[in-house]
Write a protein that holds these residues in place. Structure first.
Motif, PDB file in Angstrom:
ATOM      1  N   ILE A 225       0.845  -1.198   0.000  1.00 22.43           N
ATOM      2  CA  ILE A 225       0.000   0.000   0.000  1.00 22.43           C
ATOM      3  C   ILE A 225       0.881   1.250   0.000  1.00 22.43           C
ATOM      4  CG2 ILE A 225      -1.674   1.350   1.325  1.00 22.43           C
ATOM      5  CD1 ILE A 225      -2.784  -1.223   2.432  1.00 22.43           C
ATOM      6  N   PRO A 226       0.653   2.177  -0.910  1.00 25.06           N
ATOM      7  CA  PRO A 226       1.411   3.427  -0.877  1.00 25.06           C
ATOM      8  C   PRO A 226       1.230   4.127   0.466  1.00 25.06           C
ATOM      9  CG  PRO A 226       0.175   3.240  -2.923  1.00 25.06           C
ATOM     10  CD  PRO A 226      -0.303   2.133  -2.032  1.00 25.06           C
ATOM     11  N   GLU A 227       2.282   4.749   0.943  1.00 24.69           N
ATOM     12  CA  GLU A 227       2.232   5.371   2.261  1.00 24.69           C
ATOM     13  C   GLU A 227       1.154   6.435   2.352  1.00 24.69           C
ATOM     14  OE1 GLU A 227       2.924   5.424   6.095  1.00 24.69           O
ATOM     15  OE2 GLU A 227       3.996   4.100   4.705  1.00 24.69           O
ATOM     16  N   ASN A 228       0.884   7.135   1.245  1.00 26.18           N
ATOM     17  CA  ASN A 228      -0.116   8.203   1.296  1.00 26.18           C
ATOM     18  C   ASN A 228      -1.544   7.676   1.359  1.00 26.18           C
ATOM     19  OD1 ASN A 228      -0.222   7.242  -1.344  1.00 26.18           O
ATOM     20  ND2 ASN A 228      -0.640   9.257  -2.230  1.00 26.18           N
ATOM     21  N   GLY A 234      -7.937   5.685   2.825  1.00 24.84           N
ATOM     22  CA  GLY A 234      -7.766   4.468   2.051  1.00 24.84           C
ATOM     23  C   GLY A 234      -7.745   3.215   2.880  1.00 24.84           C
ATOM     24  N   CYS A 235      -6.559   2.863   3.421  1.00 24.40           N
ATOM     25  CA  CYS A 235      -6.374   1.600   4.140  1.00 24.40           C
ATOM     26  C   CYS A 235      -5.520   1.834   5.383  1.00 24.40           C
ATOM     27  CB  CYS A 235      -5.713   0.573   3.224  1.00 24.40           C
ATOM     28  SG  CYS A 235      -6.664   0.188   1.734  1.00 24.40           S
ATOM     29  N   PRO A 236      -6.127   2.167   6.518  1.00 24.32           N
ATOM     30  CA  PRO A 236      -5.382   2.504   7.731  1.00 24.32           C
ATOM     31  C   PRO A 236      -4.898   1.280   8.499  1.00 24.32           C
ATOM     32  CG  PRO A 236      -7.730   2.726   8.121  1.00 24.32           C
ATOM     33  CD  PRO A 236      -7.578   2.332   6.684  1.00 24.32           C
ATOM     34  N   PHE A 237      -3.779   0.713   8.048  1.00 29.11           N
ATOM     35  CA  PHE A 237      -3.216  -0.464   8.694  1.00 29.11           C
ATOM     36  C   PHE A 237      -1.699  -0.348   8.757  1.00 29.11           C
ATOM     37  CE2 PHE A 237      -7.107  -1.891   6.551  1.00 29.11           C
ATOM     38  CZ  PHE A 237      -7.817  -2.402   7.633  1.00 29.11           C
ATOM     39  N   ARG A 238      -1.115  -1.015   9.738  1.00 32.09           N
ATOM     40  CA  ARG A 238       0.336  -1.048   9.885  1.00 32.09           C
ATOM     41  C   ARG A 238       0.930  -2.145   8.995  1.00 32.09           C
ATOM     42  NH1 ARG A 238       0.666  -0.432  16.433  1.00 32.09           N
ATOM     43  NH2 ARG A 238       2.804  -1.165  16.107  1.00 32.09           N
ATOM     44  N   THR A 239       2.129  -1.885   8.504  1.00 30.99           N
ATOM     45  CA  THR A 239       2.749  -2.805   7.547  1.00 30.99           C
ATOM     46  C   THR A 239       2.875  -4.218   8.096  1.00 30.99           C
ATOM     47  OG1 THR A 239       4.001  -1.016   6.520  1.00 30.99           O
ATOM     48  CG2 THR A 239       4.800  -3.251   6.155  1.00 30.99           C
ATOM     49  N   HIS A 278      -3.894  -6.792  -6.461  1.00 26.28           N
ATOM     50  CA  HIS A 278      -5.124  -6.035  -6.710  1.00 26.28           C
ATOM     51  C   HIS A 278      -5.879  -5.746  -5.415  1.00 26.28           C
ATOM     52  CE1 HIS A 278      -4.901  -6.551 -11.107  1.00 26.28           C
ATOM     53  NE2 HIS A 278      -4.406  -7.743 -10.825  1.00 26.28           N
ATOM     54  N   GLU A 279      -5.185  -5.829  -4.282  1.00 28.41           N
ATOM     55  CA  GLU A 279      -5.833  -5.569  -2.998  1.00 28.41           C
ATOM     56  C   GLU A 279      -6.271  -4.110  -2.901  1.00 28.41           C
ATOM     57  OE1 GLU A 279      -2.390  -8.526  -2.213  1.00 28.41           O
ATOM     58  OE2 GLU A 279      -2.675  -6.646  -3.313  1.00 28.41           O
ATOM     59  N   ALA A 280      -7.095  -3.829  -1.906  1.00 21.87           N
ATOM     60  CA  ALA A 280      -7.527  -2.451  -1.653  1.00 21.87           C
ATOM     61  C   ALA A 280      -6.307  -1.555  -1.481  1.00 21.87           C
ATOM     62  CB  ALA A 280      -8.400  -2.398  -0.404  1.00 21.87           C
ATOM     63  N   CYS A 281      -6.341  -0.406  -2.117  1.00 19.50           N
ATOM     64  CA  CYS A 281      -5.291   0.628  -2.048  1.00 19.50           C
ATOM     65  C   CYS A 281      -4.046   0.290  -2.838  1.00 19.50           C
ATOM     66  CB  CYS A 281      -4.911   0.964  -0.611  1.00 19.50           C
ATOM     67  SG  CYS A 281      -6.261   1.694   0.346  1.00 19.50           S
ATOM     68  N   SER A 282      -3.937  -0.921  -3.392  1.00 20.68           N
ATOM     69  CA  SER A 282      -2.738  -1.298  -4.136  1.00 20.68           C
ATOM     70  C   SER A 282      -2.602  -0.516  -5.436  1.00 20.68           C
ATOM     71  CB  SER A 282      -2.742  -2.801  -4.440  1.00 20.68           C
ATOM     72  OG  SER A 282      -3.842  -3.140  -5.281  1.00 20.68           O
ATOM     73  N   GLY A 283      -3.703   0.040  -5.927  1.00 21.50           N
ATOM     74  CA  GLY A 283      -3.669   0.781  -7.184  1.00 21.50           C
ATOM     75  C   GLY A 283      -3.206   2.211  -7.040  1.00 21.50           C
ATOM     76  N   GLY A 284      -2.975   2.649  -5.816  1.00 22.80           N
ATOM     77  CA  GLY A 284      -2.518   4.019  -5.608  1.00 22.80           C
ATOM     78  C   GLY A 284      -3.516   5.033  -6.115  1.00 22.80           C
ATOM     79  N   ALA A 285      -3.083   5.857  -7.055  1.00 25.02           N
ATOM     80  CA  ALA A 285      -3.948   6.906  -7.599  1.00 25.02           C
ATOM     81  C   ALA A 285      -5.002   6.357  -8.556  1.00 25.02           C
ATOM     82  CB  ALA A 285      -3.103   7.958  -8.310  1.00 25.02           C
ATOM     83  N   ALA A 288      -9.184   1.935  -9.949  1.00 25.40           N
ATOM     84  CA  ALA A 288      -9.837   1.050 -10.913  1.00 25.40           C
ATOM     85  C   ALA A 288      -9.070  -0.263 -11.091  1.00 25.40           C
ATOM     86  CB  ALA A 288      -9.977   1.755 -12.264  1.00 25.40           C
ATOM     87  N   LYS A 289      -7.796  -0.267 -10.692  1.00 30.88           N
ATOM     88  CA  LYS A 289      -6.990  -1.484 -10.792  1.00 30.88           C
ATOM     89  C   LYS A 289      -7.251  -2.459  -9.648  1.00 30.88           C
ATOM     90  CE  LYS A 289      -3.120   0.913 -13.064  1.00 30.88           C
ATOM     91  NZ  LYS A 289      -1.677   1.270 -12.949  1.00 30.88           N
ATOM     92  N   GLU A 290      -7.972  -1.992  -8.654  1.00 28.15           N
ATOM     93  CA  GLU A 290      -8.178  -2.785  -7.444  1.00 28.15           C
ATOM     94  C   GLU A 290      -9.430  -3.646  -7.547  1.00 28.15           C
ATOM     95  OE1 GLU A 290      -6.290   1.010  -5.044  1.00 28.15           O
ATOM     96  OE2 GLU A 290      -8.284   0.269  -4.487  1.00 28.15           O
ATOM     97  N   TRP A 291      -9.378  -4.803  -6.906  1.00 25.30           N
ATOM     98  CA  TRP A 291     -10.519  -5.719  -6.891  1.00 25.30           C
ATOM     99  C   TRP A 291     -11.222  -5.732  -5.540  1.00 25.30           C
ATOM    100  CZ3 TRP A 291      -7.600 -10.412  -9.484  1.00 25.30           C
ATOM    101  CH2 TRP A 291      -7.325 -10.082 -10.828  1.00 25.30           C
TER     102      TRP A 291
END
Length: 360
Positions: A225-228, A234-239, A278-285, A288-291
């Motif tokens: 997940i991009p840091e931003n 988006g996805c508030p989780f720790r690495t 294709h996880e949540a937030c993996s598409g960054g900006a 649409a790439k996410e499933w």
């Protein structure tokens, strides 16, 4: 549908508890589906049909456009969507698709009995009504995460850990209890699948008349997940917690469900790696790439007491794109008649059924 902006951060604290019941996404080589010489498919009359049973993974949670009767009407929050994976299948000879799954359902509500989910009775009993007017050629069951593993609560714990960066990661505690929880789930899933078989047997079906599939769950979030986007937008989780979900939590859950499929004589479809890349937030900006859906808040529901507690229900489930890909993989899997498989992204970027590889 609108997502959190940073200035809604305070609302997240208010609604953390909401997530506790809503963040759930959802064998052996059977001879089911094999042609026989003295029968011409399922008994009875009506269209050849595929039926989906289980929880949010099968109901279409996250895919939007829910049927009016399952989007809060009279307390029914099963969130069944016409975009659900079962409706995206295109299996030769199958004329109808029926979705009986209900978001948040435990195995006991899939099984025969008195357990209800969001006002709805036993799904196996509902199946008994379906076979009166349909010839059921396949049943797909996705259940177990809402039982002892309480995957929704696990994700919530990880969400809370993000709010408290000085505290321990959620995975520290989860890894000490996860196997025990999964082991306790297995007989409940096996019992539910056994009841599905009983319903069909009571209706005159023999194993060769239909395919019985038990599927596992995909990881909706991952460490890429991009840091931003590692926040309320988006996805508030720790690495370290995201790594546990992908490397330990979901694979162990999938292994338990496979064990239940083996015990109940069903085919097994492994979804544990289905969302890779294709996880949540993996598409960054480019979401649409996410499933899978990101942290999602239905703002319009906050002003209604009976709907406010469900305002986050869609978060971290397969979205419409994800259900379409799962439907593609399920189509390919049902196109074969025996063996197990895994849904894996292929070179074309789409999800495909691939032969199962079991580690020794």
């Amino acid at each position: 549908m609108r997502r959190y902006r940073w200035w809604f951060g305070g609302l997240a604290l208010v609604f953390v508890a909401i997530i506790l019941g809503v963040f759930v996404f959802s064998g052996s080589e059977s001879q089911q589906g094999q042609p026989v010489t003295d029968r011409d498919g399922p008994p009875g009359t009506g269209p050849l049909t595929i039926v989906a049973l289980g929880d949010s993974t099968a109901s279409g949670e996250g895919a939007g456009n829910y049927t009016a009767d399952t989007s809060g009407l009279n307390g029914n929050w099963c969130h069944r969507s016409p975009n659900a994976a079962v409706y995206q299948t295109k299996v030769s000879g199958i004329d109808a698709r029926v979705d009986l799954a209900c978001s948040g359902a435990p195995a006991a509500q899939v099984a025969l009995g008195e357990t209800k989910q969001w006002t709805e009775p036993s799904q196996a009993q509902q199946l008994a009504e379906i076979v009166k007017t349909h010839r059921v050629a396949a049943v797909v069951v996705a259940v177990g995460a809402n039982d002892d593993p309480h995957f929704s609560a696990a994700v919530t714990d990880c969400f809370k850990a993000w709010f408290n960066p000085t505290g321990p990661p959620c995975s520290d505690q989860l890894r000490t209890v996860w196997k025990q929880r999964v082991d306790a789930m297995v007989p409940k899933v096996a019992n539910a699948v056994g009841d599905v078989k009983k319903v069909l047997a009571d209706a005159g079906y023999i194993p060769a008349d239909y395919q019985l599939v038990v599927q596992s769950y995909a990881a909706p979030i991952g460490p890429g997940i991009p840091e931003n986007l590692r926040n309320l937008n988006g996805c508030p989780f720790r690495t370290e917690d995201l790594q546990w979900v992908v490397r330990d939590g979901v694979p162990a859950l999938s292994a338990g469900i496979r064990q239940a499929a083996v015990q109940s004589g069903a085919r097994f479809l492994d979804l544990s790696r289905a969302g890779a890349g294709h996880e949540a937030c993996s598409g960054g900006a480019d979401p649409a790439k996410e499933w899978f859906s990101r942290l999602t808040l239905q703002l319009k529901d906050l002003g209604q007491i009976d709907r406010a507690s469900h305002a986050l229900q869609e978060s971290f489930h397969p979205n419409a794109n994800g259900h379409a890909e799962l439907g593609r993989c399920l189509t390919e899997f049902l196109g074969t008649s025996k063996g197990n498989a895994a849904c894996l992204p292929g070179p074309d970027g789409k999800l495909h059924s691939a032969p199962e590889v079991v580690a020794n």
